[in-house]
Design an enzyme around this catalytic site. Structure first.
Site, mmCIF file in Angstrom:
data_model
loop_
_atom_site.group_PDB
_atom_site.id
_atom_site.type_symbol
_atom_site.label_atom_id
_atom_site.label_comp_id
_atom_site.label_asym_id
_atom_site.label_seq_id
_atom_site.Cartn_x
_atom_site.Cartn_y
_atom_site.Cartn_z
ATOM 1 C CB CYS A 197 -0.944 0.010 1.204
ATOM 2 S SG CYS A 197 -0.108 0.197 2.797
ATOM 3 C CB CYS A 220 4.228 -0.331 2.354
ATOM 4 S SG CYS A 220 3.114 -1.410 3.274
ATOM 5 C CG ASP A 234 -6.039 -36.769 -19.296
ATOM 6 O OD1 ASP A 234 -6.366 -37.876 -19.734
ATOM 7 O OD2 ASP A 234 -4.995 -36.567 -18.634
ATOM 8 C CG ASP A 282 -1.321 -34.561 -17.158
ATOM 9 O OD1 ASP A 282 -2.125 -35.292 -17.775
ATOM 10 O OD2 ASP A 282 -0.483 -34.988 -16.351
ATOM 11 C CG ASP A 330 -3.871 -35.397 -22.317
ATOM 12 O OD1 ASP A 330 -4.696 -36.224 -22.749
ATOM 13 O OD2 ASP A 330 -3.456 -35.387 -21.142
#
Length: 787
Positions: A98, A101, A503, A679, A683
């Site tokens: 912020c 900070c 999958d 994955d 695929d």
């Protein structure tokens, strides 16, 4: 009742907390580190930080760390630059979230001797420090930063940092000159407007006009230079766009006013020119802020790279820059330190925090032989690893490049908006010419002013900002969720999907199969387990986990048959491991078989547990209107059980890569928009053939290269969250485009009728641009469920 938390960092308090006195009030803190930081902030007279902040600070380590190595020339090389009075460096800080900070960092570091300048940016998390090495080392400044709870990391590429700062400073300077010049010009123009009775002396009137000319000139040619340069580029490529219209309008107002000033005419329009520049620069500055926030993921990834590493050498160890590491080196990583390169864990298991890479805050348990990735952090214990990949080859660098690529690509809808804006500009010039001619016939004195108002009020700035601002903010939100959009049209396609093809292994399941039962058809089962382990160890398939690390055997000439199994030679004998028909010439029963293609040697049953959030993710996808379809290469019984558990009605087992692709094409032929998730290597065709696709981060590289999105962590709920965000993005883009077009269509007749002055037109155009930018920034407020 909420638990008491630390006043400084917001962490839960121990049974006997420490106390510090801030503004005359006793405050409880969780540890000595936070107590020391709070005391220093109080003693330095910076306690206003606690009133200004909008959230808890970062927890402060009791021992902030040793930054003495940062004083080395080889560490600063490529990161620190020489300034007229010393050195400058940009670091990325954890915990800065912020404006308070940034305020604290600015004021605290300026109190350090030898620090000449500090610039903290809460949006990007970056801090630029200029210091005099003769008076103080960099390590002392960084130690102060860490003592406040803001752990510094090297930002990647000082050249890029310098260019970014130069661009930001130029933008701020242009905006400042425009604001000052426009304010002065409007003040003098107001004096001219108030002379409604034409009683002002000509000398006074000319004085105000020449003063306005002087303050307008730097606004037009310095602040407005980006538009002038943009017009030159657009005309050179014969694609007139927004910059052409803006620059033309500004130059027309400016030079027409100069002519009227020289000939002592009735009207000048300096105020319209400078207001146009000011408002457009402000809108462009807001858009840049949106883009900068969207690229914050790159800063997050950048801070994951440590500066130094401990490398083993000659029976001891030496501290070297990370850039000096090479494949094969053995490095030591202390508890709490960051892994400097991708490598193989050599010692016993360790808990590793991969949150910067995957978004998952839970530490991941690693065993000897597992891969540790650069950017992850060792939690409870130290670790030793053998370096496998360094520099641009690490997963950290690959993720960074993926985000950069996603931000650089321009989707179809952005090109469409640009095309519409270009045609609109050409049409608008024609309309302005017609309006000028018409008013010249009726009231020549107002013809130019009204034509100028038409150009200004209908400038398609909002139309040009509508899509880029929304997409930049959405990509930033995706990155914070742990999803990397690699395809240019990923968000658009994701929003239109109505069917999701999933999958099983590694997607709905953990991809960590465990051997449940092993049965020898003939011979010794231990021998067949060793053969199976050898075949799978180099096949790149999750099933390798079920058989261990090879059990002493090794395989040669291993070949994978996607969707069927693997084959290879072990001790000179050819074996096959996979489906019953492929490995043993038998009917499929859902188990894994070992054989020579015609004769069965062993039968294995494996199980792969579902992901913890698989059921919730499938339910969420269904709730979003996507029909789930399960396509797997596993046996009928296994696939049916998983589908039943997850409530998926449409499923198919023993699907080859070609079969999965055919199923997707069949769905597309029926009019469905398909989202595919997978994955593995098998695929890749499925992911490439779908309308939009997502790959798991732990999957095969080929699958990731074929996908439009990569889920950077194991949490599957990211998928429905991404769909929801994509649909919100589409909705925001439609709202922006609708607003921009409606504004232009409605505002143009008012300007053509002479009811809008050029100054009011500039204000309306800027308001329109501001509306679409603020609307796009709403996408950055990710709903709680998407964190």
């Amino acid at each position: 009742m909420p638990l008491p938390v630390c006043f400084h960092c917001g962490e839960p308090l121990p049974a006997e907390p420490l106390h510090v006195r801030i503004d005359g009030v006793e405050r409880a803190v969780c540890c000595n580190g936070c107590g020391a930081a709070a005391n220093w902030i109080r003693d330095a007279g910076l306690a206003d930080y606690y009133r200004l902040r909008d959230g808890a600070g970062a927890r402060v380590d009791v021992l902030p760390g040793d930054y003495s190595a940062w004083d080395r020339a080889d560490v600063q090389a490529g990161h620190a630059s020489t300034t007229p009075t010393g050195r400058g460096i940009t670091v990325v800080c954890e915990g800065m979230h912020c404006a308070a900070c940034a305020w604290l960092i600015d004021h605290a570091l300026r109190r350090e001797p030898g620090v000449q300048d500090v610039g903290a940016n809460a949006v990007t998390g970056r801090v630029h420090i200029e210091w005099d090495p003769a008076r103080t080392p960099l390590s002392a400044v960084l130690a102060r930063l860490a003592a406040l709870g803001y752990k510094p990391h090297l930002a990647q590429g000082e050249d890029a940092e310098r260019e970014r700062r130069r661009e930001r400073n130029r933008m701020i300077a242009r905006l400042g000159v425009a604001a000052l010049g426009a304010t002065q010009a409007m003040m003098f123009a107001e004096a001219l407007y108030l002379d409604t009775a034409r009683e002002m002396a000509p000398a006074t009137r000319d004085f105000f006009r020449w003063i306005t000319f002087l303050v307008s000139t730097p606004v037009v040619f310095f602040s407005g230079w980006p538009f002038l340069a943009g017009m030159a580029t657009e005309l050179r490529h014969r694609r007139p766009g927004m910059d052409t219209l803006v620059a033309t309008s500004v130059l027309l107002a400016y030079f027409a006013s100069l002519v009227e000033t020289l000939r002592e005419g009735a009207h000048v329009w300096y105020d319209a020119a400078v207001m146009f520049v000011l408002f457009l620069l402000a809108a462009r500055f807001l858009e840049r802020m949106a883009r900068r926030q969207a690229s914050a993921r790159l800063d997050t990834l950048a801070r994951a790279q440590p500066a130094l590493a401990w490398r083993e050498a000659d029976g001891g160890r030496e501290q070297v820059p990370v850039a000096a590491l090479a494949a094969g080196d053995v490095v030591q990583v202390a508890a709490g330190d960051t892994v400097p390169a991708d490598g193989e864990l050599l010692d016993a298991g360790a808990a590793v925090d991969e949150s910067l890479l995957t978004g998952e805050s839970t530490p991941v348990a690693k065993a000897a032989g597992d891969t540790l990735y650069a950017g992850s952090t060792c939690r409870e214990s130290a670790a030793r690893l053998r370096v496998l990949r360094t520099g641009a080859e690490t997963r950290l660098s690959q993720l960074t490049r993926a985000v950069e690529k996603a931000q650089a690509n321009r989707p179809r809808i952005a090109h469409f908006a640009d095309t519409v804006a270009m045609r609109f500009v050409i049409t608008l010039f024609l309309i302005a010419g017609v309006v000028f001619w018409a008013w010249w016939q009726v009231e020549p004195a107002r013809a130019f002013e009204i034509a100028l108002a038409v150009l200004v009020v209908s400038c398609p700035c909002a139309l040009s900002l509508a899509v880029p601002a929304a997409l930049a903010t959405a990509h930033g939100a995706l990155a914070r969720m742990g999803v990397l959009a690699l395809g240019a049209d990923a968000l658009e396609s994701l929003a239109r999907a109505d069917t999701v093809v999933l999958d099983k292994t590694g997607t709905l399941t953990l991809g960590q199969p465990r051997l449940q039962r092993a049965e020898a058809i003939e011979g010794d089962i231990e021998r067949w387990l060793a053969v199976a382990a050898a075949l799978e160890s180099n096949a790149g398939h999750p099933l390798a986990l079920a058989f261990g690390d090879g059990r002493g055997a090794s395989a040669a000439q291993v070949q994978a048959s996607p969707g069927r199994g693997v084959s290879g030679f072990v001790d000179g004998v050819e074996y096959r491991l996979g489906q019953a028909a492929f490995a043993a010439g038998r009917d499929d029963d859902g188990a894994l078989w070992l054989g020579d293609g015609s004769r069965a040697l062993a039968r294995f049953e494996v199980a792969d547990p579902l992901r913890a959030d698989a059921g919730a993710a499938v339910a969420a996808l269904r709730g979003l209107g996507l029909r789930p379809v399960l396509l797997s290469g596993d046996g009928e019984a296994t696939v049916r059980a998983v589908a039943g558990t997850l409530g998926i009605e449409d499923f198919a087992a023993r699907q080859s890569p070609e079969g999965k692709l055919e199923a997707v094409h069949a769905l597309q032929a029926a009019g469905h928009r398909v989202l595919a998730v997978g994955d593995g290597i098998n695929d890749a065709p499925l992911l490439a053939g779908a309308d939009v696709s997502a790959a798991m981060a732990a999957g095969a590289p080929l699958a990731q290269r074929s996908a439009d999105l990569v889920l950077a962590g194991p949490r599957l709920m990211r998928l429905p969250e991404s769909v929801a965000l994509a649909r919100r993005t589409r909705r925001i883009i439609r709202q922006n485009l609708g607003w921009a077009l409606a504004y232009n269509v409605l505002a143009l007749p008012f300007a053509a009728l002479g009811w809008v002055t050029p100054g009011i037109a500039a204000l309306g155009m800027a308001a329109s641009s501001l509306v679409v930018t603020v609307n796009a920034l709403r996408l950055g407020r990710t709903p709680q469920g998407e964190q």
